[in-house]
Design an enzyme around this catalytic site. Sequence first.
Site, mmCIF file in Angstrom:
data_model
loop_
_atom_site.group_PDB
_atom_site.id
_atom_site.type_symbol
_atom_site.label_atom_id
_atom_site.label_comp_id
_atom_site.label_asym_id
_atom_site.label_seq_id
_atom_site.Cartn_x
_atom_site.Cartn_y
_atom_site.Cartn_z
ATOM 1 N N ASP A 113 -18.235 -24.959 66.641
ATOM 2 C CA ASP A 113 -17.604 -23.981 66.125
ATOM 3 C C ASP A 113 -16.350 -24.607 65.098
ATOM 4 O O ASP A 113 -15.356 -24.248 65.310
ATOM 5 C CB ASP A 113 -16.896 -23.153 67.172
ATOM 6 C CG ASP A 113 -16.552 -21.692 66.680
ATOM 7 O OD1 ASP A 113 -17.078 -21.223 65.530
ATOM 8 O OD2 ASP A 113 -16.049 -20.921 67.398
ATOM 9 N N LYS B 145 -4.046 -20.539 77.530
ATOM 10 C CA LYS B 145 -5.443 -19.799 76.894
ATOM 11 C C LYS B 145 -6.233 -18.888 77.814
ATOM 12 O O LYS B 145 -6.319 -19.601 78.857
ATOM 13 C CB LYS B 145 -6.293 -20.810 76.053
ATOM 14 C CG LYS B 145 -7.574 -20.274 75.674
ATOM 15 C CD LYS B 145 -8.452 -21.322 74.630
ATOM 16 C CE LYS B 145 -9.701 -20.336 73.927
ATOM 17 N NZ LYS B 145 -10.203 -21.542 73.069
HETATM 18 P P1 ADP Z 1 -10.971 -18.553 70.365
HETATM 19 O O1 ADP Z 1 -12.024 -18.963 71.231
HETATM 20 O O2 ADP Z 1 -10.681 -17.187 70.971
HETATM 21 O O3 ADP Z 1 -11.137 -18.512 68.725
HETATM 22 P P2 ADP Z 1 -8.878 -20.529 69.922
HETATM 23 O O4 ADP Z 1 -8.658 -21.704 70.854
HETATM 24 O O5 ADP Z 1 -9.482 -20.864 68.709
HETATM 25 O O6 ADP Z 1 -9.571 -19.271 70.649
HETATM 26 O O7 ADP Z 1 -7.282 -19.951 69.603
HETATM 27 C C1 ADP Z 1 -7.193 -18.852 68.758
HETATM 28 C C2 ADP Z 1 -6.065 -19.218 67.868
HETATM 29 O O8 ADP Z 1 -4.748 -19.300 68.929
HETATM 30 C C3 ADP Z 1 -6.224 -20.083 67.038
HETATM 31 O O9 ADP Z 1 -6.961 -19.990 66.118
HETATM 32 C C4 ADP Z 1 -4.742 -20.694 66.962
HETATM 33 O O10 ADP Z 1 -4.150 -20.016 65.795
HETATM 34 C C5 ADP Z 1 -4.064 -20.423 68.134
HETATM 35 N N1 ADP Z 1 -4.073 -21.579 69.199
HETATM 36 C C6 ADP Z 1 -5.140 -21.850 70.090
HETATM 37 N N2 ADP Z 1 -4.506 -22.999 70.521
HETATM 38 C C7 ADP Z 1 -3.421 -23.276 70.091
HETATM 39 C C8 ADP Z 1 -2.553 -24.498 70.334
HETATM 40 N N3 ADP Z 1 -2.872 -25.372 71.262
HETATM 41 N N4 ADP Z 1 -1.494 -24.542 69.742
HETATM 42 C C9 ADP Z 1 -1.034 -23.773 68.572
HETATM 43 N N5 ADP Z 1 -2.062 -22.673 68.361
HETATM 44 C C10 ADP Z 1 -3.306 -22.331 69.020
HETATM 45 MG MG MG Z 2 -11.084 -20.321 67.710
#
Ligand code: ADP
Ligand code: MG
Length: 410
Positions: free
Chosen positions: A226, A121
């Site tokens: 959130d 991320k």
């Molecule tokens: P943001 O802060 O930009 O919303 P997120 O952490 O919610 O970031 O991640 C965005 C998207 O990426 C999530 O809605 C999910 O679909 C996917 N995602 C994030 N982390 C994971 C993970 N550990 N495993 C699988 N999918 C993930």
């Molecule tokens: Mg998110």
Amino acid sequence: MKLDTKYMRYITQEDWKVLTAVEMLSKNHEVVPTKLIGQQSHLGGSTARSISALAKIGLIARLRNAKYDGYRLTYGGLDYLALHTHNNKSAVYSVGNQIGVGKESDIFVVASPTGRQLVLKIHRLGRISFRTVKANRDYLRNKQGGSWMYMSRLAALKEYAFLTALREHNFPVPEPIAQSRHTLVMSLIDAFPMRQIASVPDPASLYAELIAMILRLAQYGLIHGDFNEFNILVEEKPDAEAKGGVALTPILIDFPQMVSVDHANAEYYFDRDVNCIKRFFKRRFQFTPTEAGPYFADARKMIGKDGAVRLDVNVEASGFSRKQAKELEAYMKSVGVDGDGDPNAPRADLEENANDDEEEDEEDEDFVEEEEPEAEPVEKLEFRDDVEYTTDKLGNTVEVLKTLSVDDKT
Ligand code: ADP
Ligand code: MG
């Protein structure tokens, strides 16, 4: 934003030194004077060669204005530094395709040296300011030059600290693997966001589980902030006991907005988290709980129950200070990132953002790369001759994971 790793293997040890020097100097120079880069990297004559190589591939950008000779680190440069660190620490061996474009982050599938699939991320705070909050853009540029880098690092630090603390206390969250600069690496959850689920056999039990999770967070002193259908991934496992033959396990992600139950607006955040879930269950599953609440007063009664430790206090003491929390919160507010919690609000999580790069370029008005990079960056599903494609388990065509700099560890 793209993450094009194809130049990784061509970067020499000296180039890394120079890039690291630019990063260090960026902490107190909006534009780093070329002379200082030479001094900081201790490379003498070869600094110029490295500077030119790095600018060529867009990891640093030169100030267009010739009156001032200097460079700044780009998003790409910071991405490369973070990947280099993850690579050296054997957290990340290769980078695959992008699976998420959030408002404030980019999510990529990566693999460890043993081939385990993980998630990288990359926090991109400040990006939103260039996109939508025009008034704030000038404010940010003039008064907080380079702060996107610092603030994105704070967001990654905060998220990693909470992920670690929650995981230690058996909350259903991804496993934290590594953190560097504005990035973190965690386990890949093999599940869809609840947002993408059309129906469930037993909405009442999933609802109850989510409310229990909100209350259990409060028990440990926390409010997610959130808690919505984008940030809950729902794992499905066959289970003869469960209604419909599948057991659903919600996994919680996305922690940069986490607040303490003692936060001045704790009640507001708590209610918003609860109402988000209620609204989603009503709309999507036509499910309305029989009981009202839970209310913040209910949550307050849970704090510390059964000897639960205060994770808000622990994290503040160890991983992420109150001062850092305040700085990040103020910044998020100033750029309009405050988890609107509205499922109807436009979210980029599931959509392509066609104008992404154009709008980001605004940030670069005053800077110019020494030469145009010769190749276009890899877009998600744009086919290229020099990239291998395969089919993933969902039947999507995806790019084959690319190996980072293998010869780099010499
Ligand atoms: P943001 O802060 O930009 O919303 P997120 O952490 O919610 O970031 O991640 C965005 C998207 O990426 C999530 O809605 C999910 O679909 C996917 N995602 C994030 N982390 C994971 C993970 N550990 N495993 C699988 N999918 C993930
Ligand atoms: Mg998110």
